[in-house]
Design a protein around this motif. Structure first.
Motif, PDB file in Angstrom:
ATOM      1  N   LYS A   8       0.826  -1.211   0.000  1.00  0.00           N
ATOM      2  CA  LYS A   8       0.000   0.000   0.000  1.00  0.00           C
ATOM      3  C   LYS A   8       0.854   1.252   0.000  1.00  0.00           C
ATOM      4  O   LYS A   8       0.587   2.189  -0.761  1.00  0.00           O
ATOM      5  CB  LYS A   8      -0.940   0.024   1.212  1.00  0.00           C
ATOM      6  CG  LYS A   8      -2.067  -0.959   1.134  1.00  0.00           C
ATOM      7  CD  LYS A   8      -3.150  -0.733   2.158  1.00  0.00           C
ATOM      8  CE  LYS A   8      -2.641  -0.632   3.562  1.00  0.00           C
ATOM      9  NZ  LYS A   8      -3.711  -0.587   4.581  1.00  0.00           N
ATOM     10  N   ASN A   9       1.885   1.270   0.836  1.00  0.00           N
ATOM     11  CA  ASN A   9       2.753   2.439   0.919  1.00  0.00           C
ATOM     12  C   ASN A   9       3.480   2.689  -0.394  1.00  0.00           C
ATOM     13  O   ASN A   9       3.630   3.839  -0.816  1.00  0.00           O
ATOM     14  CB  ASN A   9       3.750   2.292   2.067  1.00  0.00           C
ATOM     15  CG  ASN A   9       3.089   2.359   3.423  1.00  0.00           C
ATOM     16  OD1 ASN A   9       2.015   2.918   3.580  1.00  0.00           O
ATOM     17  ND2 ASN A   9       3.726   1.764   4.409  1.00  0.00           N
ATOM     18  N   LEU A  10       3.937   1.630  -1.036  1.00  0.00           N
ATOM     19  CA  LEU A  10       4.631   1.776  -2.311  1.00  0.00           C
ATOM     20  C   LEU A  10       3.701   2.348  -3.373  1.00  0.00           C
ATOM     21  O   LEU A  10       4.064   3.291  -4.081  1.00  0.00           O
ATOM     22  CB  LEU A  10       5.201   0.429  -2.766  1.00  0.00           C
ATOM     23  CG  LEU A  10       5.945   0.430  -4.094  1.00  0.00           C
ATOM     24  CD1 LEU A  10       7.090   1.436  -4.095  1.00  0.00           C
ATOM     25  CD2 LEU A  10       6.460  -0.965  -4.396  1.00  0.00           C
ATOM     26  N   VAL A  11       2.494   1.824  -3.452  1.00  0.00           N
ATOM     27  CA  VAL A  11       1.532   2.324  -4.437  1.00  0.00           C
ATOM     28  C   VAL A  11       1.197   3.788  -4.170  1.00  0.00           C
ATOM     29  O   VAL A  11       1.175   4.611  -5.093  1.00  0.00           O
ATOM     30  CB  VAL A  11       0.261   1.451  -4.451  1.00  0.00           C
ATOM     31  CG1 VAL A  11      -0.839   2.082  -5.289  1.00  0.00           C
ATOM     32  CG2 VAL A  11       0.588   0.058  -4.976  1.00  0.00           C
ATOM     33  N   MET A  12       0.975   4.116  -2.908  1.00  0.00           N
ATOM     34  CA  MET A  12       0.633   5.497  -2.569  1.00  0.00           C
ATOM     35  C   MET A  12       1.794   6.446  -2.845  1.00  0.00           C
ATOM     36  O   MET A  12       1.587   7.590  -3.253  1.00  0.00           O
ATOM     37  CB  MET A  12       0.195   5.603  -1.112  1.00  0.00           C
ATOM     38  CG  MET A  12      -1.100   4.868  -0.801  1.00  0.00           C
ATOM     39  SD  MET A  12      -2.482   5.335  -1.852  1.00  0.00           S
ATOM     40  CE  MET A  12      -2.711   7.015  -1.359  1.00  0.00           C
ATOM     41  N   SER A  13       3.012   5.972  -2.681  1.00  0.00           N
ATOM     42  CA  SER A  13       4.163   6.835  -2.921  1.00  0.00           C
ATOM     43  C   SER A  13       4.335   7.148  -4.407  1.00  0.00           C
ATOM     44  O   SER A  13       4.973   8.138  -4.762  1.00  0.00           O
ATOM     45  CB  SER A  13       5.437   6.194  -2.373  1.00  0.00           C
ATOM     46  OG  SER A  13       5.834   5.085  -3.160  1.00  0.00           O
ATOM     47  N   LEU A  14       3.762   6.332  -5.259  1.00  0.00           N
ATOM     48  CA  LEU A  14       3.877   6.541  -6.703  1.00  0.00           C
ATOM     49  C   LEU A  14       2.787   7.459  -7.267  1.00  0.00           C
ATOM     50  O   LEU A  14       2.867   7.866  -8.424  1.00  0.00           O
ATOM     51  CB  LEU A  14       3.818   5.198  -7.430  1.00  0.00           C
ATOM     52  CG  LEU A  14       4.982   4.257  -7.178  1.00  0.00           C
ATOM     53  CD1 LEU A  14       4.693   2.904  -7.806  1.00  0.00           C
ATOM     54  CD2 LEU A  14       6.263   4.839  -7.720  1.00  0.00           C
ATOM     55  N   GLU A  15       1.793   7.787  -6.472  1.00  0.00           N
ATOM     56  CA  GLU A  15       0.647   8.551  -6.964  1.00  0.00           C
ATOM     57  C   GLU A  15       1.057   9.871  -7.611  1.00  0.00           C
ATOM     58  O   GLU A  15       0.607  10.203  -8.715  1.00  0.00           O
ATOM     59  CB  GLU A  15      -0.342   8.803  -5.826  1.00  0.00           C
ATOM     60  CG  GLU A  15      -1.598   9.506  -6.290  1.00  0.00           C
ATOM     61  CD  GLU A  15      -2.620   9.668  -5.183  1.00  0.00           C
ATOM     62  OE1 GLU A  15      -3.758  10.024  -5.520  1.00  0.00           O
ATOM     63  OE2 GLU A  15      -2.294   9.439  -4.000  1.00  0.00           O
ATOM     64  N   ALA A  16       1.913  10.620  -6.964  1.00  0.00           N
ATOM     65  CA  ALA A  16       2.320  11.921  -7.505  1.00  0.00           C
ATOM     66  C   ALA A  16       3.051  11.763  -8.829  1.00  0.00           C
ATOM     67  O   ALA A  16       2.832  12.537  -9.767  1.00  0.00           O
ATOM     68  CB  ALA A  16       3.198  12.656  -6.498  1.00  0.00           C
ATOM     69  N   ASP A  17       3.906  10.742  -8.934  1.00  0.00           N
ATOM     70  CA  ASP A  17       4.630  10.514 -10.178  1.00  0.00           C
ATOM     71  C   ASP A  17       3.691  10.078 -11.305  1.00  0.00           C
ATOM     72  O   ASP A  17       3.881  10.455 -12.458  1.00  0.00           O
ATOM     73  CB  ASP A  17       5.748   9.489  -9.977  1.00  0.00           C
ATOM     74  CG  ASP A  17       6.915  10.070  -9.196  1.00  0.00           C
ATOM     75  OD1 ASP A  17       7.202  11.270  -9.364  1.00  0.00           O
ATOM     76  OD2 ASP A  17       7.534   9.325  -8.414  1.00  0.00           O
ATOM     77  N   PHE A  18       2.671   9.291 -10.981  1.00  0.00           N
ATOM     78  CA  PHE A  18       1.677   8.928 -11.991  1.00  0.00           C
ATOM     79  C   PHE A  18       0.998  10.180 -12.541  1.00  0.00           C
ATOM     80  O   PHE A  18       0.833  10.335 -13.753  1.00  0.00           O
ATOM     81  CB  PHE A  18       0.616   7.992 -11.399  1.00  0.00           C
ATOM     82  CG  PHE A  18       0.925   6.530 -11.563  1.00  0.00           C
ATOM     83  CD1 PHE A  18       0.689   5.889 -12.759  1.00  0.00           C
ATOM     84  CD2 PHE A  18       1.448   5.795 -10.507  1.00  0.00           C
ATOM     85  CE1 PHE A  18       0.958   4.541 -12.926  1.00  0.00           C
ATOM     86  CE2 PHE A  18       1.725   4.453 -10.654  1.00  0.00           C
ATOM     87  CZ  PHE A  18       1.484   3.817 -11.866  1.00  0.00           C
ATOM     88  N   GLU A  19       0.605  11.070 -11.636  1.00  0.00           N
ATOM     89  CA  GLU A  19      -0.053  12.303 -12.063  1.00  0.00           C
ATOM     90  C   GLU A  19       0.878  13.155 -12.921  1.00  0.00           C
ATOM     91  O   GLU A  19       0.467  13.667 -13.965  1.00  0.00           O
ATOM     92  CB  GLU A  19      -0.518  13.096 -10.845  1.00  0.00           C
ATOM     93  CG  GLU A  19      -1.687  12.473 -10.129  1.00  0.00           C
ATOM     94  CD  GLU A  19      -2.068  13.211  -8.861  1.00  0.00           C
ATOM     95  OE1 GLU A  19      -1.496  14.296  -8.594  1.00  0.00           O
ATOM     96  OE2 GLU A  19      -2.931  12.699  -8.128  1.00  0.00           O
ATOM     97  N   LYS A  20       2.119  13.297 -12.488  1.00  0.00           N
ATOM     98  CA  LYS A  20       3.077  14.100 -13.256  1.00  0.00           C
ATOM     99  C   LYS A  20       3.297  13.517 -14.643  1.00  0.00           C
ATOM    100  O   LYS A  20       3.402  14.251 -15.626  1.00  0.00           O
ATOM    101  CB  LYS A  20       4.423  14.190 -12.525  1.00  0.00           C
ATOM    102  CG  LYS A  20       4.390  15.063 -11.303  1.00  0.00           C
ATOM    103  CD  LYS A  20       5.729  15.028 -10.587  1.00  0.00           C
ATOM    104  CE  LYS A  20       5.677  15.790  -9.278  1.00  0.00           C
ATOM    105  NZ  LYS A  20       6.949  15.670  -8.548  1.00  0.00           N
ATOM    106  N   PHE A  21       3.371  12.194 -14.734  1.00  0.00           N
ATOM    107  CA  PHE A  21       3.628  11.568 -16.024  1.00  0.00           C
ATOM    108  C   PHE A  21       2.419  11.667 -16.947  1.00  0.00           C
ATOM    109  O   PHE A  21       2.534  12.091 -18.097  1.00  0.00           O
ATOM    110  CB  PHE A  21       4.034  10.103 -15.841  1.00  0.00           C
ATOM    111  CG  PHE A  21       4.275   9.405 -17.146  1.00  0.00           C
ATOM    112  CD1 PHE A  21       5.390   9.716 -17.910  1.00  0.00           C
ATOM    113  CD2 PHE A  21       3.392   8.460 -17.615  1.00  0.00           C
ATOM    114  CE1 PHE A  21       5.614   9.095 -19.124  1.00  0.00           C
ATOM    115  CE2 PHE A  21       3.608   7.825 -18.828  1.00  0.00           C
ATOM    116  CZ  PHE A  21       4.720   8.138 -19.584  1.00  0.00           C
TER     117      PHE A  21
END
Length: 61
Positions: A8-21
């Motif tokens: 869960k923490n790993l997925v949540m940590s990627l959220e901002a990068d998904f949005e930026k990409f």
């Protein structure tokens, strides 16, 4: 359950990068997403192995 929290923490940590990409076409964020997804794949495989080993051990006892 600690392993699930790691996922869960790993997925949540990627959220901002998904949005930026996806929204801002930030290529560096895409690279971070790809790395994070590879880490997720590795973590998922480790969890699968752990569950299988636990299941097999419990069956033998």
């Amino acid at each position: 359950m600690a392993r699930f929290d790691e996922v869960k923490n790993l997925v949540m940590s990627l959220e901002a990068d998904f949005e930026k990409f996806y929204e801002k076409n930030n290529q560096a964020a895409g690279t971070r997403v790809r790395k994070g997804m590879q880490d997720l794949k590795t973590l998922a495989q480790d969890i699968r192995s752990e569950v299988q080993n636990t299941k097999n051990t419990a069956t033998k006892e």
